[in-house]
Design a protein around this motif. Sequence first.
Motif, PDB file in Angstrom:
ATOM      1  N   PRO A  72       0.835  -1.209   0.000  1.00  0.00           N
ATOM      2  CA  PRO A  72       0.000   0.000   0.000  1.00  0.00           C
ATOM      3  C   PRO A  72       0.869   1.258   0.000  1.00  0.00           C
ATOM      4  CG  PRO A  72      -0.677  -1.529   1.742  1.00  0.00           C
ATOM      5  CD  PRO A  72       0.595  -2.060   1.163  1.00  0.00           C
ATOM      6  N   ASN A  73       0.404   2.278  -0.685  1.00  0.00           N
ATOM      7  CA  ASN A  73       1.136   3.542  -0.792  1.00  0.00           C
ATOM      8  C   ASN A  73       0.505   4.610   0.090  1.00  0.00           C
ATOM      9  OD1 ASN A  73       2.020   3.546  -4.361  1.00  0.00           O
ATOM     10  ND2 ASN A  73       2.311   2.001  -2.815  1.00  0.00           N
ATOM     11  N   ARG A  95       1.506  -3.700   9.294  1.00  0.00           N
ATOM     12  CA  ARG A  95       1.603  -3.816   7.829  1.00  0.00           C
ATOM     13  C   ARG A  95       2.661  -2.872   7.282  1.00  0.00           C
ATOM     14  NH1 ARG A  95      -3.708  -3.244   4.606  1.00  0.00           N
ATOM     15  NH2 ARG A  95      -2.303  -4.053   3.030  1.00  0.00           N
ATOM     16  N   LYS A 104       4.177  -0.418   4.489  1.00  0.00           N
ATOM     17  CA  LYS A 104       3.644   0.522   3.513  1.00  0.00           C
ATOM     18  C   LYS A 104       4.802   1.301   2.905  1.00  0.00           C
ATOM     19  CE  LYS A 104      -0.688   1.044   5.976  1.00  0.00           C
ATOM     20  NZ  LYS A 104      -1.742   1.913   6.417  1.00  0.00           N
TER      21      LYS A 104
END
Length: 193
Positions: A67-68, A140, A142
């Motif tokens: 994810p960005n 998570r 990123k």
Amino acid sequence: MHTIFVGDKPIYLTTKVDKEKDFKVYLLKSVNLPKVIRMLNRTDVKAVYLVDKNEEKLLKKFLKKLPNVVAGGGKVFNKKGKILFIYRNGKWDLPKGKTEKGETIEETAIREVEEETKVKGLKLGEPLPTTYHIFKRNGRYKIKITYWFEMHTESKGKLKPQKKEGITKVKWKGKKKTQKALENSYANIKLLI
């Protein structure tokens, strides 16, 4: 070639690599990126090269792997040519932050610099190189993509750190103090300065 940092260790995106020494090489299309990140964080491997044959699509392919988070920030100069630094998480940094819905990246950069430092009267200058780094939030990984701009101000107002963002100091730094601050800063910031 593009560089993405995990802490101060680089992941290089490239189409070719010379002999392997203190780094590892993987194919971009099949790399287990979380495993590579853990290796960079936990071992003495100095760098990782991710290889793909298509130079134009290297970054695009890489950015699809996690994810960005898009951010904007500023390298702000005052009339004396000093640079505005913030101190957060035990390191000197430049002010930056995430975009909000409906904002241009230029609006984000100005808003974030103002919020984090209380500096006023910012004038946007030239875009600076975009930086990339990987961080972990809520378990998570990123990728933070930060669009940087040179900025100028004639403001002489009092600077105030945004405490709720973990910023404890805001300082204007001349050449000597900037070099000292870079000894305790991030690899991306060293590239920008």
